[in-house]
Scaffold this motif. Structure first.
Motif, mmCIF file in Angstrom:
data_model
loop_
_atom_site.group_PDB
_atom_site.id
_atom_site.type_symbol
_atom_site.label_atom_id
_atom_site.label_comp_id
_atom_site.label_asym_id
_atom_site.label_seq_id
_atom_site.Cartn_x
_atom_site.Cartn_y
_atom_site.Cartn_z
ATOM 1 N N GLY A 156 0.829 -1.206 0.000
ATOM 2 C CA GLY A 156 0.000 0.000 0.000
ATOM 3 C C GLY A 156 0.859 1.250 0.000
ATOM 4 O O GLY A 156 0.605 2.198 -0.764
ATOM 5 N N THR A 157 1.899 1.261 0.837
ATOM 6 C CA THR A 157 2.802 2.407 0.890
ATOM 7 C C THR A 157 3.517 2.607 -0.436
ATOM 8 O O THR A 157 3.665 3.736 -0.928
ATOM 9 C CB THR A 157 3.847 2.215 2.006
ATOM 10 O OG1 THR A 157 3.171 2.015 3.248
ATOM 11 C CG2 THR A 157 4.769 3.409 2.114
ATOM 12 N N GLY A 158 3.964 1.488 -1.027
ATOM 13 C CA GLY A 158 4.643 1.577 -2.317
ATOM 14 C C GLY A 158 3.750 2.151 -3.395
ATOM 15 O O GLY A 158 4.183 2.971 -4.216
ATOM 16 N N GLY A 159 2.484 1.732 -3.376
ATOM 17 C CA GLY A 159 1.552 2.269 -4.362
ATOM 18 C C GLY A 159 1.375 3.772 -4.216
ATOM 19 O O GLY A 159 1.330 4.505 -5.208
ATOM 20 N N VAL A 160 1.296 4.250 -2.959
ATOM 21 C CA VAL A 160 1.159 5.684 -2.721
ATOM 22 C C VAL A 160 2.417 6.429 -3.172
ATOM 23 O O VAL A 160 2.344 7.478 -3.826
ATOM 24 C CB VAL A 160 0.873 5.957 -1.228
ATOM 25 C CG1 VAL A 160 0.941 7.456 -0.935
ATOM 26 C CG2 VAL A 160 -0.480 5.390 -0.837
ATOM 27 N N LEU A 161 3.599 5.882 -2.827
ATOM 28 C CA LEU A 161 4.853 6.538 -3.206
ATOM 29 C C LEU A 161 4.986 6.668 -4.713
ATOM 30 O O LEU A 161 5.482 7.676 -5.228
ATOM 31 C CB LEU A 161 6.044 5.757 -2.644
ATOM 32 C CG LEU A 161 6.336 5.919 -1.150
ATOM 33 C CD1 LEU A 161 7.449 4.971 -0.719
ATOM 34 C CD2 LEU A 161 6.722 7.362 -0.832
ATOM 35 N N LEU A 162 4.525 5.646 -5.422
ATOM 36 C CA LEU A 162 4.668 5.668 -6.876
ATOM 37 C C LEU A 162 3.738 6.685 -7.542
ATOM 38 O O LEU A 162 3.888 6.976 -8.726
ATOM 39 C CB LEU A 162 4.411 4.271 -7.452
ATOM 40 C CG LEU A 162 5.538 3.252 -7.193
ATOM 41 C CD1 LEU A 162 5.112 1.861 -7.628
ATOM 42 C CD2 LEU A 162 6.812 3.678 -7.930
ATOM 43 N N THR A 163 2.780 7.200 -6.774
ATOM 44 C CA THR A 163 1.937 8.259 -7.335
ATOM 45 C C THR A 163 2.613 9.628 -7.255
ATOM 46 O O THR A 163 2.219 10.565 -7.962
ATOM 47 C CB THR A 163 0.580 8.327 -6.596
ATOM 48 O OG1 THR A 163 0.808 8.697 -5.229
ATOM 49 C CG2 THR A 163 -0.141 6.996 -6.669
ATOM 50 N N VAL A 164 3.619 9.735 -6.379
ATOM 51 C CA VAL A 164 4.297 11.032 -6.214
ATOM 52 C C VAL A 164 5.781 10.978 -6.572
ATOM 53 O O VAL A 164 6.419 12.019 -6.723
ATOM 54 C CB VAL A 164 4.132 11.550 -4.764
ATOM 55 C CG1 VAL A 164 2.671 11.825 -4.463
ATOM 56 C CG2 VAL A 164 4.704 10.568 -3.756
ATOM 57 N N LEU A 165 6.340 9.766 -6.700
ATOM 58 C CA LEU A 165 7.756 9.615 -7.019
ATOM 59 C C LEU A 165 7.917 8.729 -8.241
ATOM 60 O O LEU A 165 7.042 7.916 -8.553
ATOM 61 C CB LEU A 165 8.518 8.983 -5.843
ATOM 62 C CG LEU A 165 8.570 9.750 -4.516
ATOM 63 C CD1 LEU A 165 9.228 8.869 -3.454
ATOM 64 C CD2 LEU A 165 9.333 11.059 -4.677
ATOM 65 N N SER A 166 9.042 8.861 -8.914
ATOM 66 C CA SER A 166 9.376 7.922 -9.986
ATOM 67 C C SER A 166 9.752 6.585 -9.353
ATOM 68 O O SER A 166 10.028 6.522 -8.148
ATOM 69 C CB SER A 166 10.562 8.462 -10.782
ATOM 70 O OG SER A 166 11.737 8.451 -9.962
ATOM 71 N N PRO A 167 9.768 5.486 -10.142
ATOM 72 C CA PRO A 167 10.189 4.204 -9.566
ATOM 73 C C PRO A 167 11.560 4.278 -8.897
ATOM 74 O O PRO A 167 11.761 3.729 -7.811
ATOM 75 C CB PRO A 167 10.198 3.265 -10.778
ATOM 76 C CG PRO A 167 9.155 3.839 -11.690
ATOM 77 C CD PRO A 167 9.280 5.324 -11.521
ATOM 78 N N ARG A 168 12.516 4.974 -9.529
ATOM 79 C CA ARG A 168 13.840 5.082 -8.910
ATOM 80 C C ARG A 168 13.776 5.922 -7.632
ATOM 81 O O ARG A 168 14.506 5.666 -6.679
ATOM 82 C CB ARG A 168 14.849 5.669 -9.899
ATOM 83 C CG ARG A 168 15.384 4.657 -10.906
ATOM 84 C CD ARG A 168 16.621 5.164 -11.627
ATOM 85 N NE ARG A 168 17.270 4.092 -12.367
ATOM 86 C CZ ARG A 168 17.030 3.815 -13.657
ATOM 87 N NH1 ARG A 168 16.144 4.527 -14.311
ATOM 88 N NH2 ARG A 168 17.670 2.830 -14.248
ATOM 89 N N GLY A 169 12.901 6.896 -7.609
ATOM 90 C CA GLY A 169 12.738 7.684 -6.389
ATOM 91 C C GLY A 169 12.209 6.835 -5.248
ATOM 92 O O GLY A 169 12.644 6.974 -4.094
ATOM 93 N N ALA A 170 11.263 5.936 -5.552
ATOM 94 C CA ALA A 170 10.731 5.052 -4.517
ATOM 95 C C ALA A 170 11.793 4.061 -4.051
ATOM 96 O O ALA A 170 11.861 3.714 -2.864
ATOM 97 C CB ALA A 170 9.508 4.309 -5.059
ATOM 98 N N ILE A 171 12.637 3.598 -4.988
ATOM 99 C CA ILE A 171 13.694 2.655 -4.618
ATOM 100 C C ILE A 171 14.693 3.307 -3.668
ATOM 101 O O ILE A 171 15.303 2.633 -2.828
ATOM 102 C CB ILE A 171 14.398 2.129 -5.891
ATOM 103 C CG1 ILE A 171 13.435 1.236 -6.690
ATOM 104 C CG2 ILE A 171 15.659 1.342 -5.542
ATOM 105 C CD1 ILE A 171 13.973 0.824 -8.051
ATOM 106 N N THR A 172 14.853 4.622 -3.763
ATOM 107 C CA THR A 172 15.757 5.336 -2.851
ATOM 108 C C THR A 172 15.381 5.095 -1.394
ATOM 109 O O THR A 172 16.247 5.040 -0.512
ATOM 110 C CB THR A 172 15.729 6.849 -3.144
ATOM 111 O OG1 THR A 172 16.032 7.065 -4.520
ATOM 112 C CG2 THR A 172 16.729 7.598 -2.285
ATOM 113 N N VAL A 173 14.094 4.928 -1.136
ATOM 114 C CA VAL A 173 13.628 4.666 0.232
ATOM 115 C C VAL A 173 14.298 3.415 0.787
ATOM 116 O O VAL A 173 14.653 3.352 1.972
ATOM 117 C CB VAL A 173 12.092 4.523 0.257
ATOM 118 C CG1 VAL A 173 11.606 4.080 1.632
ATOM 119 C CG2 VAL A 173 11.438 5.833 -0.156
ATOM 120 N N THR A 174 14.489 2.415 -0.074
ATOM 121 C CA THR A 174 15.091 1.170 0.386
ATOM 122 C C THR A 174 16.543 1.353 0.798
ATOM 123 O O THR A 174 17.001 0.746 1.767
ATOM 124 C CB THR A 174 14.989 0.102 -0.726
ATOM 125 O OG1 THR A 174 13.621 -0.064 -1.076
ATOM 126 C CG2 THR A 174 15.523 -1.238 -0.247
#
Length: 471
Positions: A208-226
């Motif tokens: 659920g969190t990943g889905g929300v992040l992908l609405t505001v960040l690019s995939p690489r931006g979301a991967i930065t969280v990891t």
């Protein structure tokens, strides 16, 4: 670093202040938390209960080191779930290939058996805190390279494999280290239970969190969280846990090549009839229970359920597992947890037989929740496993257990998908319940036969594990 399937430790050490690692065995050494420090291991002649000490899950959180391990597990697990989703989207964006996108998920499971078999010796050969921190840093580095725009798709998949190969070593080491932090009794069992609950919950929250992040960040931006979560996990483990010596300080574990130690450890673990039976009782039910999850999308389509039903079908089993594990861990005594292991393992897959009548959504959700609740038998099984494994083999045994668990689940999903090419989905799920129950009954009988007192030491060991001299 995430993942929670199991793994143990080594010879008991003098109880220290706040410590730094994972799981543990034997009831005679139940750990009692002291204020602000690690638990003190109890000898067999010590009193069985201490007044004015926290009980149940509260007692586990009273141990400062465990709180650090718990927080590190939660952070890195959420990060990995988010990165899995983001990486899948990234690969699809770059290639437009559904196959490569799906393969990104599969590569999170397949390398487990390689890492868990070839590198298991790391868990016993080096100090646990060092192994855990290095694993987190290596994973952070791999994920950081994924962020580089020039990294090709083949490179992304290779890095995904590398992270997955490191995961069983990390998880096995942490599980073994919990025995040092929490002792080998009830605190260890409840600590393992909490980590498992977090793993189940993180799947629900993380996607659920990943889905929300992908609405505001690019995939690489979301991967930065990891990357950030891995680094935070490494810091928590480095500064929140105590350094302890390696388990394999004598004999084979102290010398020889890492590969030889890893393979030898696997041979010794699987060569012990009791340990082998317990390990299979972890593995085989898990292999069959994944069938309805693997086939959730085609089943929802077959019964004409709305799109939201797919999410419910995927969540139902995890909800049942979390609820049952919390109840068993908090409401049942260690003795009663042990008593329910074999009966629940024997019948845990029977709810899947409901699929034989092609149930509608409400009945299917109830069956899945009950099947998830059946996994609560592993709380008692954790204690049996840690009691059966020699301390000098715990890291390798836990790593192998973790690797095997993830591998059989991946295999179970693949086989369920293959069977659904030839048979209706509801028949495949019901068949998984039938075959899995038969396998579980055979394993229950074997576990009974190998119980302490039911066979002599010579019957319990094959030639390969006669070299194990310390228990």
């Amino acid at each position: 670093m995430p993942t929670d399937s199991p793994a143990p430790a080594d010879t008991p050490r003098t109880p220290p202040a706040p410590a730094a690692q994972s799981p543990a065995p034997s009831p005679e050494r139940a750990a009692l938390p002291g204020p602000g420090s690690g638990p003190t291991l109890r000898g067999p002649d010590a009193p069985k209960s201490e007044p004015a000490t926290p009980r149940g899950y509260r007692a586990v959180f009273a141990v400062a080191e465990f709180r650090a391990v718990f927080a590190a597990h939660l952070l890195s697990l959420l990060g990995v779930v988010v990165s899995e989703l983001a990486l899948t989207v990234l690969v699809y964006d770059l290639t437009g290939s559904p196959l490569l996108s799906a393969l990104t998920f599969a590569l999170g499971l397949l390398p487990y058996i390689v890492g868990g078999t070839l590198f298991a010796g790391v868990a016993d050969r080096y100090p646990a805190r060092r192994v855990l921190v290095v694993c987190d840093l290596l994973c952070a580095a791999c994920v950081a390279v994924m962020l580089v725009p020039a990294t090709p798709v083949a490179g992304l998949l290779a890095l995904r494999c590398l992270v997955a190969a490191i995961a069983p070593v990390f998880t096995g080491t942490r599980m073994a280290a919990l025995t040092d932090i929490l002792g080998e009794g009830d605190l260890y069992v409840l600590g393992r239970s909490l980590l498992r609950i977090v793993s189940q919950s993180a799947m629900l929250i993380g996607f659920g969190t990943g889905g929300v992040l992908l609405t505001v960040l690019s995939p690489r931006g979301a991967i930065t969280v990891t990357v950030v979560t891995f680094l935070c996990s490494a810091a928590l483990l480095r500064f929140g846990t105590q350094n302890r010596p390696a388990r394999a300080t004598t004999g084979e574990g102290a010398g020889g090549t890492l590969l030889r130690e890893s393979l030898s450890g696997a041979r010794l673990v699987l060569g012990d009839r009791r340990i082998r039976a317990l390990m299979l009782l972890f593995w085989l039910p898990a292999m069959f229970v994944v069938a309805p999850e693997a086939l959730a999308a085609p089943y929802a389509d077959a019964i004409g359920a709305p799109p939201a039903a797919l999410g419910l079908l995927l969540c139902a089993m995890a909800v049942g597992h979390i609820g049952a594990e919390l109840f068993v861990g908090s409401a049942l005594s260690p003795r009663n947890r042990s008593r329910i292991v074999l009966p629940v393992a024997a019948v845990g897959l029977l709810p899947l037989l409901v699929y034989a009548v092609r149930p509608g959504l409400p009945l299917a959700l109830a069956a899945l929740a009950l099947a998830g609740a059946g996994a609560a038998y592993v709380i008692g099984l954790d204690q049996w496993f840690v009691d059966a494994v020699p301390q000098e083999l715990r890291g390798r045994a836990m790593t192998l257990l973790t690797a095997g668990l993830m591998t059989v689940q991946g295999l179970g999903m693949a086989l369920a998908g293959l069977a659904a090419e030839f048979f209706p989905v509801h028949q495949v799920v019901a068949g998984s319940g039938i075959i899995g129950t038969v396998c579980a009954l055979l394993l229950v009988a074997e576990v009974r036969r190998t119980a302490p007192g039911q066979m002599s030491d010579t019957e319990g060991r094959d030639g390969a594990d006669r070299h194990v001299t310390s228990r």
